[in-house]
Design an enzyme around this catalytic site. Sequence first.
Site, PDB file in Angstrom:
ATOM      1  N   HIS A   1      22.956  52.399  65.532  1.00 30.57           N
ATOM      2  CA  HIS A   1      24.075  52.087  64.648  1.00 30.57           C
ATOM      3  C   HIS A   1      23.756  52.499  63.212  1.00 30.57           C
ATOM      4  O   HIS A   1      22.688  53.013  62.928  1.00 30.57           O
ATOM      5  CB  HIS A   1      24.495  50.620  64.781  1.00 30.57           C
ATOM      6  CG  HIS A   1      23.739  49.666  63.911  1.00 30.57           C
ATOM      7  ND1 HIS A   1      23.931  48.328  63.962  1.00 30.57           N
ATOM      8  CD2 HIS A   1      22.789  49.854  62.970  1.00 30.57           C
ATOM      9  CE1 HIS A   1      23.138  47.744  63.090  1.00 30.57           C
ATOM     10  NE2 HIS A   1      22.444  48.632  62.488  1.00 30.57           N
TER      11      HIS A   1
ATOM     12  N   CYS B   1      27.214  52.331  69.433  1.00 24.88           N
ATOM     13  CA  CYS B   1      27.154  50.894  69.696  1.00 24.88           C
ATOM     14  C   CYS B   1      28.447  50.405  70.363  1.00 24.88           C
ATOM     15  O   CYS B   1      28.709  50.769  71.513  1.00 24.88           O
ATOM     16  CB  CYS B   1      26.840  50.159  68.401  1.00 24.88           C
ATOM     17  SG  CYS B   1      26.069  48.569  68.660  1.00 24.88           S
TER      18      CYS B   1
ATOM     19  N   ARG C   1      19.236  39.364  71.463  1.00 29.00           N
ATOM     20  CA  ARG C   1      19.625  40.634  70.845  1.00 29.00           C
ATOM     21  C   ARG C   1      18.431  41.564  70.785  1.00 29.00           C
ATOM     22  O   ARG C   1      17.296  41.116  70.629  1.00 29.00           O
ATOM     23  CB  ARG C   1      20.154  40.397  69.428  1.00 29.00           C
ATOM     24  CG  ARG C   1      21.482  39.695  69.369  1.00 29.00           C
ATOM     25  CD  ARG C   1      22.079  39.733  67.977  1.00 29.00           C
ATOM     26  NE  ARG C   1      22.720  41.004  67.697  1.00 29.00           N
ATOM     27  CZ  ARG C   1      23.964  41.309  68.110  1.00 29.00           C
ATOM     28  NH1 ARG C   1      24.655  40.450  68.812  1.00 29.00           N
ATOM     29  NH2 ARG C   1      24.487  42.474  67.819  1.00 29.00           N
TER      30      ARG C   1
END
Lengths: 459, 246
Positions: free
Chosen positions: B196, B96, B130
């Site tokens: 992540h 990430c 997002r």
Amino acid sequence: MSLKTAAAIALCKGLHLTARLLHRGGTAMPGRWALKLDPALPGELARGLDILLITGTNGKTTTARICETACVDAGLDALANRSGANLLSGITTELAMNSTLGGRVNKKCAVIECDEAAARTAIGLLQPKVVLVTNLFRDQLDRYGEVTHTLENIREGLKKAPGAVLALNADDSLVSSLALDLPNRVVWYGMDRAAADPATPPPALSDALRCIRCKAAYEYDYLSYGHLGGFRCPNCGYRRHAADVAVAAPPLLGPDGSQIELSVRGERVEAAVNLPAVYNIYNAVGAIAAVTAFGVGLEHALTAVGSFRCGFGRMERFELGAAGARVMLVKNPAGCDQVLQFLSGLDGSFELALLLNDRTADGTDVSWIWDADFERLSALGERLTRVTVSGDRAWDLFLRLKYAGLDVSRIRVERDYAALTAQLAASEVPVFIMPTYTALLEFRPQLLKACGGEEFWEG
Amino acid sequence: MERSIHICHLYPDLLNLYGDRGNVLCLRRRLEWRGIGASVTEMPVGAADRLAEADLIFIGGGQDFEQQALLEDLHRGKDASLRAAVADGVAILAICGGYQMLGQYYETHDGVRCDFVGAIDLRTVGGKERMIGNYLFRCGDESGGMEVVGFENHSGRTWLGEGVKPLGRVLSGYGNNGQDGTEGVRYHNVFGTYSHGPLLPKNPALCDEILKTALERKYGKAELAPLDDSAEQNAFREIAARLRNA
């Protein structure tokens, strides 16, 4: 009052009744529809009502129960969103259900638990008399985003309520920063240096490593848990504010509660906290700070701390098995660590069940279990007689425990809640159950059935 | 000969968003379970630069709030060390924010550019929406060819330079940018990904691929003894099945 408001109240009441008849609980849905009809409804209903609003990452429900108990003990008839529906919709339902069709709420005061993201709009609408902010930790990043975003949500909400008295956790550098640029009167609470365990190690992960004002690394005079403690910034001077309501000596931690010595605005008092673990001591002192600012006498606050009942997965006790069971809701690494710390401090053997779901209300990202200190469990050895993992993401828990160093032959996977209940009911040793939110909703009825109890919305 | 791998965990104090340390734990345990030595050096902001000693470097993801402190430290010389490590074939797992950091730059959606390490020809542009959720991708053959499940949560869109290979191809989810079907990067021995949190425990084959890469660089060839991965496979299969059926 407008016709629209009246219609929204009627709609809310109608939907709530229907939901109850259908046994659906119905704590958030009626308010959601009512808000669509009249977005100003909560403000209308809150007019003339003294409100104590509680927000923050962990401890909202427990703190609200203590505050409500104190109000009742003081003879104040308080309404509360007891079911845990803490978004604006759930709060609206609770207010509407306590109001006449004409919008007059039949209580004088309210203890409202409010989701930290919902605080942005709820605080301005409700104009609370007191706002208590418990703490801020990383929590459901997929929903809330970074912890500083949550802090900004609360700050934006508070900007619209300059008359509210703030009860702030002095040990939390994030929460404390709310006082930096708001005009509100503040009552501070926390644990003093004299109460802290000097052996507390710095957290493996801190959600507030660097100064919220200038980004220099904080220094700590002492630590409480997580990033809470005697913080100070060596660069800009931002530091922990002295607490008006403080734990002033090392607490006596027991398996069913704690004994604490407090300094309340200079006065020394002792209190018993009706639930175990350090985080419940924080909930207790936060509640004492908030309700006394709300106008409740200290004696009622202390009675409440020693007698409140919380239930609904907050160290909730069930008469299950030979030695009883406690259910401890876990939602994020900080809360989970506090529960694990409590478990490691217990004498004697116990059995543990962990239930992990990844639905919207739990947070869809289960990565957080890797930030919680499950390594503590591997240090317990034979005292931990068995661990069972369950829920939608049982195998993720299994892996977490495997990599934490637990003997995998002692980890069981049991997806069937009835079978899990039967297994726990046969336990010879105390049972501890750690579910996430939706797992709690599904598993708790099984426990109640095994103990002959009732559903929460019927209670 | 006793084999051992030295892992450097870069910026564990700031790049530790949601379970990143689970990856370091997984790397370490899977070495230890095979009787291979494992040591971990944590290198927080301000710590002396010991990247040159590492056989394997791990870099996690972080919050925007702390990025400035990190970049100041990075540009005091650790960026050059990272470029050297990448060129030298050191095994690196970057996730990430750590993955973006190895690229040329990050540009916010309103045009503010922030220079990164520049070890790999890739760049990241901020987006408004997002990209969040469980996802599934298949690694390229040079990275083992296995399927990988992960969780992504990023607003940055990463674009790979010409000739730069992705780590894999997205089967379900967004990946690098939600548009070109690529996920992560594989450059020299850098494994970069948006997955992540603890990527490795549920994807033991990828973990072993990274360990093998580090061992081969150090010892010439690497045989990894098989482990009982039945629990790992169960965790993988449940999420993979959910994503395939979605």
